[in-house]
Design a protein around this motif. Sequence first.
Motif, PDB file in Angstrom:
ATOM      1  N   LYS A 163       0.788  -1.202   0.084  1.00 53.71           N
ATOM      2  CA  LYS A 163      -0.035   0.051  -0.071  1.00 53.71           C
ATOM      3  C   LYS A 163       0.875   1.377  -0.055  1.00 53.71           C
ATOM      4  CE  LYS A 163      -4.048  -2.257   2.219  1.00 53.71           C
ATOM      5  NZ  LYS A 163      -4.969  -2.170   3.458  1.00 53.71           N
ATOM      6  N   GLY A 164       1.853   1.234   0.761  1.00 50.58           N
ATOM      7  CA  GLY A 164       2.863   2.478   0.730  1.00 50.58           C
ATOM      8  C   GLY A 164       3.499   2.665  -0.406  1.00 50.58           C
ATOM      9  N   ALA A 165       3.811   3.874  -0.568  1.00 48.54           N
ATOM     10  CA  ALA A 165       4.423   4.020  -1.909  1.00 48.54           C
ATOM     11  C   ALA A 165       5.925   4.744  -1.926  1.00 48.54           C
ATOM     12  CB  ALA A 165       3.775   5.335  -2.846  1.00 48.54           C
ATOM     13  N   ILE A 166       6.845   4.384  -2.618  1.00 48.55           N
ATOM     14  CA  ILE A 166       8.116   5.050  -2.456  1.00 48.55           C
ATOM     15  C   ILE A 166       7.980   6.453  -3.088  1.00 48.55           C
ATOM     16  CG2 ILE A 166      10.367   5.043  -3.933  1.00 48.55           C
ATOM     17  CD1 ILE A 166      10.129   1.917  -4.439  1.00 48.55           C
ATOM     18  N   ARG A 167       8.712   7.198  -2.408  1.00 48.17           N
ATOM     19  CA  ARG A 167       8.836   8.840  -2.728  1.00 48.17           C
ATOM     20  C   ARG A 167       9.768   8.873  -3.873  1.00 48.17           C
ATOM     21  NH1 ARG A 167      10.123  13.356   0.792  1.00 48.17           N
ATOM     22  NH2 ARG A 167      10.410  11.618   2.217  1.00 48.17           N
ATOM     23  N   ARG A 168       9.695   9.083  -4.958  1.00 48.75           N
ATOM     24  CA  ARG A 168      10.736   9.478  -5.881  1.00 48.75           C
ATOM     25  C   ARG A 168      10.628  11.016  -6.322  1.00 48.75           C
ATOM     26  NH1 ARG A 168      11.017   6.001 -11.341  1.00 48.75           N
ATOM     27  NH2 ARG A 168      12.531   4.936  -9.999  1.00 48.75           N
ATOM     28  N   VAL A 169      11.852  11.555  -6.325  1.00 44.90           N
ATOM     29  CA  VAL A 169      12.014  13.100  -6.599  1.00 44.90           C
ATOM     30  C   VAL A 169      12.474  12.978  -8.054  1.00 44.90           C
ATOM     31  CG1 VAL A 169      13.023  15.208  -5.934  1.00 44.90           C
ATOM     32  CG2 VAL A 169      12.307  13.568  -4.137  1.00 44.90           C
ATOM     33  N   VAL A 170      11.676  13.037  -8.969  1.00 47.08           N
ATOM     34  CA  VAL A 170      12.009  13.072 -10.328  1.00 47.08           C
ATOM     35  C   VAL A 170      12.917  14.335 -10.772  1.00 47.08           C
ATOM     36  CG1 VAL A 170      10.288  11.368 -11.108  1.00 47.08           C
ATOM     37  CG2 VAL A 170       9.856  13.934 -11.034  1.00 47.08           C
ATOM     38  N   GLY A 171      12.789  15.395  -9.944  1.00 45.59           N
ATOM     39  CA  GLY A 171      13.468  16.746 -10.246  1.00 45.59           C
ATOM     40  C   GLY A 171      13.249  17.841  -9.408  1.00 45.59           C
ATOM     41  N   ARG A 172      14.427  18.483  -8.834  1.00 42.31           N
ATOM     42  CA  ARG A 172      14.091  19.436  -7.772  1.00 42.31           C
ATOM     43  C   ARG A 172      13.467  20.561  -8.269  1.00 42.31           C
ATOM     44  NH1 ARG A 172      18.719  20.031 -10.524  1.00 42.31           N
ATOM     45  NH2 ARG A 172      19.314  22.086 -11.215  1.00 42.31           N
ATOM     46  N   ASP A 173      13.013  20.695  -9.368  1.00 39.03           N
ATOM     47  CA  ASP A 173      12.437  21.689  -9.998  1.00 39.03           C
ATOM     48  C   ASP A 173      12.202  21.239 -11.746  1.00 39.03           C
ATOM     49  OD1 ASP A 173      14.824  22.476 -11.093  1.00 39.03           O
ATOM     50  OD2 ASP A 173      15.117  24.206  -9.791  1.00 39.03           O
ATOM     51  N   VAL A 174      11.673  22.239 -12.447  1.00 39.02           N
ATOM     52  CA  VAL A 174      11.656  22.190 -13.726  1.00 39.02           C
ATOM     53  C   VAL A 174      12.737  21.888 -14.543  1.00 39.02           C
ATOM     54  CG1 VAL A 174      10.422  23.075 -15.914  1.00 39.02           C
ATOM     55  CG2 VAL A 174       9.201  23.373 -13.792  1.00 39.02           C
ATOM     56  N   GLY A 175      13.849  22.760 -13.996  1.00 39.65           N
ATOM     57  CA  GLY A 175      15.086  22.307 -14.537  1.00 39.65           C
ATOM     58  C   GLY A 175      15.425  20.976 -14.487  1.00 39.65           C
ATOM     59  N   GLY A 176      15.374  20.567 -13.133  1.00 42.97           N
ATOM     60  CA  GLY A 176      15.769  19.057 -12.758  1.00 42.97           C
ATOM     61  C   GLY A 176      14.995  18.143 -13.629  1.00 42.97           C
ATOM     62  N   LEU A 177      13.752  18.365 -13.812  1.00 42.81           N
ATOM     63  CA  LEU A 177      13.015  17.470 -14.745  1.00 42.81           C
ATOM     64  C   LEU A 177      13.765  17.519 -16.234  1.00 42.81           C
ATOM     65  CD1 LEU A 177      10.600  15.553 -14.108  1.00 42.81           C
ATOM     66  CD2 LEU A 177       9.137  17.274 -15.228  1.00 42.81           C
ATOM     67  N   MET A 178      14.134  18.628 -16.543  1.00 37.29           N
ATOM     68  CA  MET A 178      14.674  18.701 -17.974  1.00 37.29           C
ATOM     69  C   MET A 178      15.998  18.032 -17.773  1.00 37.29           C
ATOM     70  SD  MET A 178      12.519  20.435 -19.990  1.00 37.29           S
ATOM     71  CE  MET A 178      13.637  21.015 -21.323  1.00 37.29           C
ATOM     72  N   GLU A 179      16.714  18.353 -16.983  1.00 41.03           N
ATOM     73  CA  GLU A 179      18.035  17.386 -16.768  1.00 41.03           C
ATOM     74  C   GLU A 179      17.900  15.747 -16.828  1.00 41.03           C
ATOM     75  OE1 GLU A 179      19.808  18.621 -13.254  1.00 41.03           O
ATOM     76  OE2 GLU A 179      20.207  20.798 -14.090  1.00 41.03           O
ATOM     77  N   ARG A 180      16.699  15.375 -16.283  1.00 40.41           N
ATOM     78  CA  ARG A 180      16.317  14.069 -16.253  1.00 40.41           C
ATOM     79  C   ARG A 180      16.068  13.511 -17.583  1.00 40.41           C
ATOM     80  NH1 ARG A 180      14.650  10.271 -12.467  1.00 40.41           N
ATOM     81  NH2 ARG A 180      13.280   8.558 -13.164  1.00 40.41           N
ATOM     82  N   LEU A 181      15.314  14.269 -18.266  1.00 46.21           N
ATOM     83  CA  LEU A 181      14.823  13.832 -19.801  1.00 46.21           C
ATOM     84  C   LEU A 181      16.321  13.782 -20.539  1.00 46.21           C
ATOM     85  CD1 LEU A 181      12.810  13.741 -21.927  1.00 46.21           C
ATOM     86  CD2 LEU A 181      12.958  16.216 -22.348  1.00 46.21           C
ATOM     87  N   HIS A 182      17.020  14.952 -20.498  1.00 46.09           N
ATOM     88  CA  HIS A 182      18.366  14.972 -21.083  1.00 46.09           C
ATOM     89  C   HIS A 182      19.220  13.500 -20.812  1.00 46.09           C
ATOM     90  CE1 HIS A 182      22.103  16.147 -23.290  1.00 46.09           C
ATOM     91  NE2 HIS A 182      22.854  16.059 -22.164  1.00 46.09           N
ATOM     92  N   ARG A 183      19.400  13.385 -19.602  1.00 44.10           N
ATOM     93  CA  ARG A 183      20.084  12.076 -19.191  1.00 44.10           C
ATOM     94  C   ARG A 183      19.380  10.572 -19.712  1.00 44.10           C
ATOM     95  NH1 ARG A 183      20.066   8.164 -15.093  1.00 44.10           N
ATOM     96  NH2 ARG A 183      18.205   9.476 -14.038  1.00 44.10           N
ATOM     97  N   LEU A 184      18.117  10.640 -19.445  1.00 43.34           N
ATOM     98  CA  LEU A 184      17.382   9.396 -20.140  1.00 43.34           C
ATOM     99  C   LEU A 184      17.436   9.158 -21.572  1.00 43.34           C
ATOM    100  CD1 LEU A 184      14.579   9.384 -17.534  1.00 43.34           C
ATOM    101  CD2 LEU A 184      16.761   8.131 -17.475  1.00 43.34           C
ATOM    102  N   THR A 185      17.433  10.400 -22.388  1.00 42.48           N
ATOM    103  CA  THR A 185      17.245  10.217 -23.729  1.00 42.48           C
ATOM    104  C   THR A 185      18.726   9.655 -24.232  1.00 42.48           C
ATOM    105  OG1 THR A 185      17.472  12.742 -24.098  1.00 42.48           O
ATOM    106  CG2 THR A 185      15.311  11.634 -24.081  1.00 42.48           C
ATOM    107  N   GLY A 186      19.829  10.144 -23.459  1.00 41.70           N
ATOM    108  CA  GLY A 186      20.996   9.943 -23.821  1.00 41.70           C
ATOM    109  C   GLY A 186      21.401   8.326 -23.666  1.00 41.70           C
TER     110      GLY A 186
END
Length: 275
Positions: A163-186
């Motif tokens: 029932k309990g969920a892992i808490r995942r911080v996919v980005g500290r902010d919008v810029g962090g989310l963009m960095e995640r996209l850059h890393r994953l697409t690479g």
Amino acid sequence: MAKLTAIVCVQNQETILDACLKKLSFCDEVVVVADRCTDRSQEIARRHGAVVIDGIFPLESQRKLAGVEAASSQWILEVEPDDLIDAAVAWEIRAAIQMRPVGDWYDLPIDNYVGETLVREGWAGALSARREARLFKRGLKAWEPRRLNAPYVLAGAPGGSLKGAIRRVVGRDVGGLMERLHRLTGLAAEDLADAGRAKGLVSSLLAAAATFIAAYVVRRGFREGRLGFLVAGLSAMFPVLSQMRAAEVVQARKAAVAAEETRAARPRNVVGLGR
């Protein structure tokens, strides 16, 4: 008493590793697999008492397998460096493996955060998952050889979802989310180049449109306001950017091969012996 090992695979992620490892004190053992890390990831892991496996692991499947092989426990908990396991979830995990387990592996829900904001809806594609099989008995999970989101197969009986969920911080902010996209697409681009699956722009754009509809409409990203629109937009960009970067990888590899062939074909200067 059933023992539990948490496995964390890192690639120069010292900025988030400390917070992740602080949440894993409920485990009997923590194994950190450091793939070509040049930052302080290994130092941070050892400070938390983790077993550190340091090496070159280009594929996600290689990193996961190295962690499992180093684990000494019967049960394995897969943790990403941007995951946080809160106390209530930790208690549920321990209870699941101690109190007559009903299965050999369990799904764990994932709550995705951008900064301090929980974004429940709209996740599609490779940016993040909503649920994954993260808790399993040793030897029952096998990954395919991929760099990103390696598909896996599980043996044994499923125990359902906690029932309990892992808490995942996919980005500290919008810029962090963009960095995640850059890393994953690479990483995705390398996989596409390896498989020879680089496609044209039209196919990529069609995939992008389908992904946006899936994220924003089918998975109800519209409920999340501007962040839901952003997540859907970045998810849609993923196939386009991955294909474009895959084409660059293919060209770079061809250029490297051509340069090596040119170098090998050059006549070598032979210095004769004078009389």
